[in-house]
Design an enzyme around this catalytic site. Structure first.
Site, PDB file in Angstrom:
ATOM      1  N   ASP A 513      43.329  22.085  28.750  1.00  0.00           N
ATOM      2  CA  ASP A 513      42.694  23.241  29.395  1.00  0.00           C
ATOM      3  C   ASP A 513      41.556  22.712  30.259  1.00  0.00           C
ATOM      4  O   ASP A 513      40.976  21.646  29.975  1.00  0.00           O
ATOM      5  CB  ASP A 513      42.162  24.232  28.356  1.00  0.00           C
ATOM      6  CG  ASP A 513      41.588  25.479  29.010  1.00  0.00           C
ATOM      7  OD1 ASP A 513      42.306  26.100  29.817  1.00  0.00           O
ATOM      8  OD2 ASP A 513      40.420  25.831  28.734  1.00  0.00           O
ATOM      9  N   GLU A 515      37.909  23.907  32.537  1.00  0.00           N
ATOM     10  CA  GLU A 515      36.911  24.891  32.934  1.00  0.00           C
ATOM     11  C   GLU A 515      36.479  24.529  34.348  1.00  0.00           C
ATOM     12  O   GLU A 515      36.343  23.339  34.682  1.00  0.00           O
ATOM     13  CB  GLU A 515      35.717  24.884  31.979  1.00  0.00           C
ATOM     14  CG  GLU A 515      36.059  25.222  30.532  1.00  0.00           C
ATOM     15  CD  GLU A 515      36.612  26.627  30.347  1.00  0.00           C
ATOM     16  OE1 GLU A 515      36.344  27.479  31.222  1.00  0.00           O
ATOM     17  OE2 GLU A 515      37.315  26.870  29.350  1.00  0.00           O
ATOM     18  N   HIS A 655      36.461  30.158  25.474  1.00  0.00           N
ATOM     19  CA  HIS A 655      36.119  29.828  26.856  1.00  0.00           C
ATOM     20  C   HIS A 655      35.398  28.488  26.954  1.00  0.00           C
ATOM     21  O   HIS A 655      34.644  28.254  27.896  1.00  0.00           O
ATOM     22  CB  HIS A 655      35.285  30.934  27.507  1.00  0.00           C
ATOM     23  CG  HIS A 655      36.050  32.208  27.735  1.00  0.00           C
ATOM     24  ND1 HIS A 655      37.164  32.276  28.542  1.00  0.00           N
ATOM     25  CD2 HIS A 655      35.867  33.448  27.222  1.00  0.00           C
ATOM     26  CE1 HIS A 655      37.634  33.516  28.534  1.00  0.00           C
ATOM     27  NE2 HIS A 655      36.867  34.237  27.739  1.00  0.00           N
ATOM     28  N   ASP A 660      39.681  26.375  23.616  1.00  0.00           N
ATOM     29  CA  ASP A 660      40.911  26.997  24.103  1.00  0.00           C
ATOM     30  C   ASP A 660      42.104  26.051  23.972  1.00  0.00           C
ATOM     31  O   ASP A 660      43.236  26.485  23.748  1.00  0.00           O
ATOM     32  CB  ASP A 660      40.743  27.424  25.563  1.00  0.00           C
ATOM     33  CG  ASP A 660      39.803  28.611  25.713  1.00  0.00           C
ATOM     34  OD1 ASP A 660      39.376  29.159  24.676  1.00  0.00           O
ATOM     35  OD2 ASP A 660      39.481  28.989  26.858  1.00  0.00           O
TER      36      ASP A 660
END
Length: 711
Positions: A513, A515, A655, A660
């Site tokens: 994942d 960000e 988040h 995640d």
């Protein structure tokens, strides 16, 4: 063909066919009625009326069928789909929550929902009872397994178990230190990614051709970048199946410093010969000239200056080389870190066994770098000699911290001081039968130190010996986790040539994942990447990738509100070019898994030029997998999916890239058996089913990617 259609689509087609049939029946009926009218004038008047009636009737029939279909779809078809998905989740994903919510939505299905609820409740009870029984029976085995893992974790050499294709099946903590280079080796990774392949392949070939399971082969190999050199021993496993290539066990020991020390000693020895040979040869020449000259002094030239120059050069060379030799004595033999309390306790035991009294001075606890066995043997032997020759029985020892990196070990006794000449004579003697031919002088040379006697007051003597490396002991650090990592099922794991033909359980996955600073791959940048590896159906706790990334631009406050990453947190972090290359190595040979994968993959692929590698991995998206299992009508956000699968994401982890990622990995592991229950066993079968849900999210796999071999 009809069986491949979803339940809701089949019901829709059924009601559509019903509507078309009813309209056709109405039309045929009216047509038949009109055909029975014989009066042309009446027929002409009825035709418009009949047409209007037919249109109105067809509209009413269609509306009625659509209304009934809507009610049936909302209260029956969708309820059955939800109920089926919930039952499948509880059957294959080990979810214990009951079907209360699903049963409420299926209240028009009669007794089906309560019956399903009873079945799943009974399944959960049976499963829990079975799990408790298995847990009780395996407690002893688990304890023995934990003890074995602890022993293997603390083995002082790296231990690796590999398949015939050099894929890692087992490694211990020492292997992480030797091969890790900042990143731990991973299960099902290729050993030749870490080591030069020539020595490993040659040793394996020799042992395989020999066919003797008891035979071992020693080898010398280097890391892939050549920074470290290992001495290793390989032993091939006994074949598990006839005709199958056996795996092997490889133990490694770092000999980089040993080789460097031996090289330094060889270079020093060569320099000794070079620097001593010339002055010695010159002296020999001068002496030869003097011996051939006449005996009359007046006829002899004065060669005194020449002789003094050569003697001085020879003396200086011997002094310099001797100092350098003393300086490298401790390089070739690593000395252990020993606590002063442990050293003093061993000395008291040694003196007590010899009938001598030893008291220890109080002082700060130090950690000294010594060979404790040799130091104890040396001091015990010296005390014994003093007791035999001077009658000393009471001794006192102190380890004193000095300015700089060293310490001073001082042994005092009641009795006359020891003369320097006698000590020098003693140092050439052997320490006793327990130490073989080891001499006191050899112990001092090993530690790069010396010893000398000195007076300690009236009627007392002392012996001083410096310790080169010592430091004050601080608070004991927390023990480093050095668990072994293994999965012996990988020895027999099937390896198909193409990813599309591989079974889901045979593939290695990297769930990841990102960000970012925003939602546009064209204008925003990555600020964090996290990933975990899934091998053989389990998430490996020790194989994690998690790092912040400097985006090279300010992070908008709205983005910080979502993921909590600020400009100060990424200041000094590596840029995406370096992080992307590290992540590409971490994900080598694996299938990438993400939630809403097109978003994350687009950020990576836009940076491929700077990274220097292409992200052409096969990809699975948990959004699409959720749609395959639960249907497109359900919500497929990460929160909705994890809630449906009974996975809890801690509030402080939501988040965040790693939070995640772990949630997505756990969800994927629960989706895999549900996919297999639907008859989707290979990657290619799953991909074909996923592509039927293209309206929800686009599949980003390239045909050439899934058709190639894994590597």
């Amino acid at each position: 063909m009809a069986e491949r259609l979803s339940l809701r689509l089949r019901i829709l087609l059924f009601f559509a066919a019903l509507a078309v049939g009813a309209v056709m029946a109405l039309g045929l009926g009216l047509w038949f009625a009109v055909r029975r009218v014989d009066d042309p004038a009446l027929l002409a008047g009825l035709r418009p009326v009949v047409m209007q009636g037919a249109i109105i009737g067809a509209f009413l029939i269609t509306a009625l069928v659509v209304w009934v279909w809507y009610l049936f779809d909302a209260n029956v078809a969708r309820a059955i789909d939800r109920l089926a998905g919930a039952i499948r989740a509880r059957t294959h994903a080990w979810i214990d929550r009951d079907l209360t919510r699903e049963a409420e939505g299926a209240r028009y299905l009669g007794d089906l929902a309560p019956a399903a609820q009873e079945v799943t409740r009974s399944l959960a009870q049976t499963r829990n009872a079975l799990a408790e029984s298995v847990a009780r029976e395996t407690t002893r085995l688990a304890a023995e397994k934990a003890r074995l893992e602890t022993l293997l974790a603390d083995v002082p050499v790296a231990v690796l178990l590999c398949t015939a294709e050099h894929q890692l099946v087992f490694y211990n903590g020492q292997a992480v230190d030797l091969l890790g280079s900042g990143q731990a080796p991973g299960l099902d990774r290729n050993l030749l990614d870490y080591l030069r392949e020539g020595p490993v392949r040659h040793a394996y070939q020799r042992l395989s051709e020999a066919g003797d399971a008891d035979m071992a082969s020693d080898l010398l190999c280097a890391t892939a970048n050549g920074a470290r050199i290992f001495a290793g021993r390989m032993r091939v496993l006994r074949r598990r199946e006839a005709g199958g290539a056996p795996g092997y066990v490889l133990t490694l020991r770092d000999v980089t410093q040993d080789i460097a020390a031996h090289t330094s000693r060889d270079a020093l020895l060569a320099e000794i010969f070079e620097r001593v040979r010339r002055p010695a040869a010159n002296l020999q020449t001068v002496i030869g000239v003097l011996s051939e000259l006449p005996d009359h002094p007046a006829d002899k030239p004065d060669l005194t200056d020449a002789m003094l120059d050569e003697v001085q050069a020879l003396t200086q060379a011997i002094t310099d080389l001797g100092a350098r030799y003393d300086a490298i004595q401790t390089d070739w033999r690593p000395l252990a870190q020993t606590r002063s309390a442990d050293l003093m306790d061993s000395l008291k035991a040694r003196f007590g066994a010899a009938g001598l009294e030893l008291t220890v001075a109080e002082g700060p606890e130090l950690i000294v770098q010594i060979d404790g066995f040799e130091i104890v043997a040396l001091l015990g032997w010296l005390a014994g000699r003093l007791a035999d020759e001077s009658g000393a029985r009471d001794f006192h020892i102190a380890l004193m911290e000095e300015d700089g990196p060293g310490a001073l070990l001082r042994l005092e006794w009641t009795g006359p001081a020891l003369p320097v000449g006698r000590l020098d004579a003693w140092l050439t003697g052997q320490l006793g039968r327990d130490t073989g031919e080891l001499t006191a002088r050899a112990v001092l040379l090993t530690h790069g130190t010396e010893a000398w006697p000195e007076p300690a007051g009236p009627g007392r003597g002392a012996l001083a010996m410096p310790i080169r490396a010592a430091r004050r002991a601080g608070r004991r650090p927390s023990p480093i986790a050095r668990a072994v990592v293994y999965d012996f099922d990988l020895l027999s794991k099937a390896r198909n040539a193409a990813v599309a033909d591989a079974r889901l359980e045979d593939l290695t996955y990297v769930v990841f994942d990102t960000e970012t600073t925003g939602l546009s791959p064209a204008s925003d940048a990555i600020v964090q990447i996290a990933a975990v590896r899934l091998v053989n159906g389990r998430r490996l706790e020790s194989e994690v990738f998690d790092t912040l990334v400097d985006p090279g631009r300010p992070i908008p406050p709205l983005s910080t509100d979502v993921h909590g990453i600020t400009d100060s947190m990424v200041r000094g972090a590596p840029r995406i070019d370096a992080v992307g290359a590290q992540f590409h190595r971490f994900a080598r040979g694996a299938v990438l898994v993400a939630h809403n994968a097109p978003f994350d993959m687009e950020f990576l692929r836009r940076n491929e030029a700077g990274i220097g590698a292409r992200f052409d991995h096969p990809v699975l998206d948990t959004v699409l997998l959720s749609a395959v299992v639960f249907g497109q009508q359900e919500e497929h956000s990460l929160d909705a999916l994890t809630t449906r699968l009974g996975i809890t994401i801690p509030e402080d982890a939501r988040h965040t890239a790693i939070g995640d990622t772990i949630a997505t990995a756990d969800a994927f592991l629960k989706l895999v058996p549900m996919l297999k229950a639907r008859g989707l066993n290979t990657f290619g079968e799953v991909l074909a089913e996923v592509r039927r849900h293209g309206r929800l999210l686009k599949d980003i796999n390239a045909v050439e990617t899934i058709g190639t071999s894994r590597g």
